[in-house]
Design an enzyme around this catalytic site. Structure first.
Site, PDB file in Angstrom:
ATOM      1  N   LYS A   1     -17.269  -0.324   6.300  1.00 32.65           N
ATOM      2  CA  LYS A   1     -18.024  -1.278   5.373  1.00 32.65           C
ATOM      3  C   LYS A   1     -19.483  -1.199   5.183  1.00 32.65           C
ATOM      4  O   LYS A   1     -20.090  -1.808   4.148  1.00 32.65           O
ATOM      5  CB  LYS A   1     -17.698  -2.818   5.886  1.00 32.65           C
ATOM      6  CG  LYS A   1     -17.928  -3.890   4.808  1.00 32.65           C
ATOM      7  CD  LYS A   1     -17.191  -5.026   5.207  1.00 32.65           C
ATOM      8  CE  LYS A   1     -17.342  -6.176   4.180  1.00 32.65           C
ATOM      9  NZ  LYS A   1     -16.622  -7.448   4.544  1.00 32.65           N
TER      10      LYS A   1
ATOM     11  N   GLU B   1       0.625  -1.222  -0.067  1.00 23.81           N
ATOM     12  CA  GLU B   1      -0.052  -0.177  -0.067  1.00 23.81           C
ATOM     13  C   GLU B   1       0.948   1.178   0.041  1.00 23.81           C
ATOM     14  O   GLU B   1       0.301   2.395  -0.633  1.00 23.81           O
ATOM     15  CB  GLU B   1      -0.803   0.044   1.162  1.00 23.81           C
ATOM     16  CG  GLU B   1      -2.156  -1.156   1.164  1.00 23.81           C
ATOM     17  CD  GLU B   1      -1.778  -2.445   1.688  1.00 23.81           C
ATOM     18  OE1 GLU B   1      -2.564  -3.193   2.178  1.00 23.81           O
ATOM     19  OE2 GLU B   1      -0.207  -2.773   2.181  1.00 23.81           O
TER      20      GLU B   1
ATOM     21  N   MET C   1      24.496   8.525   2.358  1.00 21.46           N
ATOM     22  CA  MET C   1      24.648   9.850   2.937  1.00 21.46           C
ATOM     23  C   MET C   1      24.768   9.835   4.438  1.00 21.46           C
ATOM     24  O   MET C   1      25.331  10.574   4.845  1.00 21.46           O
ATOM     25  CB  MET C   1      23.035  10.481   2.508  1.00 21.46           C
ATOM     26  CG  MET C   1      22.999  11.878   2.843  1.00 21.46           C
ATOM     27  SD  MET C   1      24.166  12.985   2.086  1.00 21.46           S
ATOM     28  CE  MET C   1      23.196  13.319   0.794  1.00 21.46           C
TER      29      MET C   1
ATOM     30  N   PHE D   1     -11.406  -6.685  14.523  1.00 21.08           N
ATOM     31  CA  PHE D   1     -10.615  -6.814  13.638  1.00 21.08           C
ATOM     32  C   PHE D   1     -10.126  -6.105  12.463  1.00 21.08           C
ATOM     33  O   PHE D   1     -10.876  -5.488  11.830  1.00 21.08           O
ATOM     34  CB  PHE D   1     -10.962  -8.447  12.911  1.00 21.08           C
ATOM     35  CG  PHE D   1      -9.925  -9.203  11.868  1.00 21.08           C
ATOM     36  CD1 PHE D   1      -8.522  -9.285  12.459  1.00 21.08           C
ATOM     37  CD2 PHE D   1     -10.244  -9.192  10.769  1.00 21.08           C
ATOM     38  CE1 PHE D   1      -7.934  -9.807  11.381  1.00 21.08           C
ATOM     39  CE2 PHE D   1      -9.280  -9.446   9.821  1.00 21.08           C
ATOM     40  CZ  PHE D   1      -8.066 -10.071   9.896  1.00 21.08           C
ATOM     41  N   GLN D   2      -8.663  -5.803  12.346  1.00 23.64           N
ATOM     42  CA  GLN D   2      -8.284  -4.893  11.383  1.00 23.64           C
ATOM     43  C   GLN D   2      -8.843  -3.428  11.674  1.00 23.64           C
ATOM     44  O   GLN D   2      -9.167  -2.648  10.551  1.00 23.64           O
ATOM     45  CB  GLN D   2      -8.556  -5.134   9.864  1.00 23.64           C
ATOM     46  CG  GLN D   2      -7.464  -6.363   9.628  1.00 23.64           C
ATOM     47  CD  GLN D   2      -7.006  -6.738   8.181  1.00 23.64           C
ATOM     48  OE1 GLN D   2      -8.315  -6.325   7.396  1.00 23.64           O
ATOM     49  NE2 GLN D   2      -6.151  -7.190   7.693  1.00 23.64           N
TER      50      GLN D   2
END
Length: 567
Positions: free
Chosen positions: A178, A66, A479, A128-129
């Site tokens: 949802k 993502e 760097m 959940f999630q």
């Protein structure tokens, strides 16, 4: 005036809209905004939207992480000027977008991020999630929404896109529970306020014109705000009309072509010496679309010590934030620049600046037979031509690209300036190619950065994107190693990457053409192969791990005190 009665009001002939699902409203809302590509990864909470995607006008790009979706959408937004769109599910899908959202926020890039969320009754139950992505992203978005009613989805999306692209652009988050996606309703009407256009402050304009007319050593200092406002034409006309020398920030590169004779180069920590010296001698600084960032100014109270300041910016909050301006002008950058009338007499000053540019020009004839990255980048950008877009990762190679590549427009140089996001290059290359398929898009990366999002090689292969990848491998976090060498008594801590994989073989395993070079004699052939290969290709270039980026202004030091230890 007569008052209408029920008898003389014509009946409404428009039928009431039919109820549809929230997911279908999302897809239709994206279509109304002219969205063609969205970057995402499916999951449980966002699955209803994915169910509505097939058969729509939208092209979904399935990334492999993502973060890649958000960074690709970021690049798409930079190139097109329209909000890039990324989409992810709840929980880890949403949190994986956060770095890309922050990247867009700090660089003022238009973006709309859509996240799935657990069903409304479950919010706050540690389902959940479930994560509070609304709260997590509050400091790094222009605005955010949680959908509370299915009917409001079209209006929320219309407002989100308007906010993302208006004023100072930036990311907007829409969190979609949802049950809102699967529920049905008749869409509510969309009503957006008319955009406001503030008039130019004529008194401030006159004061600025007077300062320009009286200046003996004026300097144009411009930044990323010019490209954001699509103000390149007006900036170039102003520079040509006044004959004024100019310098740019990292994000400003390309607003005036870097090969313009009056352009002195990038200023700041890794800027060109001629540019920094000109800033120090200037008696007037016309700052356009820049914000006096610490990487540009060095020690702020020693920056442009002789100069009065005219500050022009699309965001009024930036004017006077870090450096007091004698005159501040906020609004449409093009309209403001076009309104100036003064043409100062600065022939002697322009010649002095040109001499500093010549005297402190880079020497590309490095000793030895190894690959000298600055010389290779200069040659590559010249071979790539005017249709090139460079996307950069972060580190030494990022500064070499800024110093040595040729840019004729801001959209040709996509770099993570404010956040400094390693792993930006590959996803940005994907976004740039989809935004401008006819461009020659080149990602320049390092062996540290490329490992951050190397999985996106699979995305490049899947969609047959002809991305050219130049990977400089010094087996170090270059760097960090340079700073440890210079400022931490050579206490080299956790910068060794000598156990890198064979990057050409890694690319081959993804089905992408690749090759390795390690000698200067191979550079010309490598550049030709990169440019001429029709599909994706990776050039793995091994370079000296001791090579540093020069010049360098040490921290909390005036920009005139530049370290330069080239051969």
């Amino acid at each position: 005036m007569t008052v209408a009665t029920l008898a003389n009001i014509a009946p409404d002939t428009h039928p009431a809209p039919e109820p549809i699902s929230g997911a279908r409203m999302v897809v239709e809302a994206l279509g109304r905004e002219g969205v063609t590509h969205i970057f995402g990864y499916p999951g449980g909470a966002i699955m209803p939207v994915y169910d509505a995607l097939p058969g729509s006008s939208l092209t979904h790009i399935l990334v492999r992480h993502e973060q890649g979706a958000a960074l690709a959408a970021d690049a798409y937004g930079r190139v097109t000027g329209r909000p890039g769109v990324c989409i992810a599910t709840s929980g880890p899908g949403a949190t994986n977008l956060v770095t890309g959202i922050a990247n867009a926020f700090l660089d003022s890039v238009p973006m709309v991020a859509i996240t799935g969320q657990v069903a409304s009754p479950l919010i706050g139950t540690d389902a959940f999630q479930e994560v509070d992505i609304f709260g997590i992203t509050l400091p790094i978005v222009k605005h955010s929404y949680i959908i509370r009613s299915v009917a409001e989805i079209p209006a929320v999306f219309a407002e989100a896109f308007a906010l993302a692209r208006s004023g100072r652009p930036g990311p907007v988050l829409i969190d979609l529970p949802k049950d809102m996606a699967v529920g049905t309703a008749a869409p509510a009407p969309i009503v957006l306020p008319e955009p406001e256009h503030a008039p130019i402050d004529l008194a401030a304009l006159a004061a600025a014109d007077a300062l320009i007319a009286g200046a003996k050593a004026p300097l144009l200092y411009f930044g990323g705000g010019v490209g954001i406002a699509r103000g390149e034409r007006a900036l170039r006309d102003f520079a040509a009309r006044t004959g004024m020398p100019s310098v740019a920030t990292l994000k400003g590169l390309g607003a005036i072509p870097t090969d313009d004779p009056h352009f002195l180069g990038m200023l700041g920590m890794h800027g060109l010496k001629g540019a920094n010296l000109a800033v120090d001698e200037a008696d007037l600084l016309i700052c356009v679309g820049a914000r006096f960032d610490d990487r540009a100014t060095g020690k702020l109270d020693a920056f442009a010590p002789k100069a009065r300041v005219i500050h022009i910016d699309g965001d009024p909050a930036e004017i006077g934030k870090l450096r007091r301006a004698e005159v501040g002008l906020s609004g449409d950058l093009s309209a403001i620049l076009d309104a100036f009338q003064a043409t100062p007499e600065i022939g002697g000053w322009a010649r002095w600046c040109a001499e500093q540019k010549r005297r402190h020009a880079f020497d590309y004839d490095a000793p030895g037979g190894g690959i000298y990255a600055p010389a290779m980048l200069k040659a590559l950008s010249e071979a790539a031509g005017d249709r090139a877009i460079f996307t950069c990762d972060v580190g030494q190679h990022q500064m070499w690209v800024a110093q040595h590549c040729r840019f004729i427009r801001p959209q040709a140089h996509l770099t993570s300036a404010g956040l400094g996001t390693m792993g930006y290059g590959l996803p940005a290359g994907i976004g740039a190619l989809l935004a401008e398929p006819d461009a020659t898009v080149i990602t320049v990366s390092g062996d540290g950065s490329i490992m951050m999002n190397i999985q996106e090689l699979a995305t490049i292969r899947r969609y047959r994107l002809p991305l050219k990848v130049l990977l400089f491998d010094n087996s170090q976090l270059g760097m960090v190693r340079q700073w440890q060498e210079l400022f931490f008594a050579e206490n080299f801590s956790e910068i060794d990457l000598s156990d890198n994989p064979d990057f050409a073989e890694v690319a081959h395993s993804f089905g992408i053409e690749a090759f390795t070079i390690d000698h200067r004699s191979e550079v010309a052939g490598a550049i030709e192969r990169l440019i001429r290969t029709p599909g994706p290709i990776l050039c793995h270039a091994r370079i000296d791990p001791r090579e540093n980026v020069w010049p360098l202004v040490p921290p909390n030091t005036p920009n005139t005190q530049m370290m330069d230890k080239r051969w």
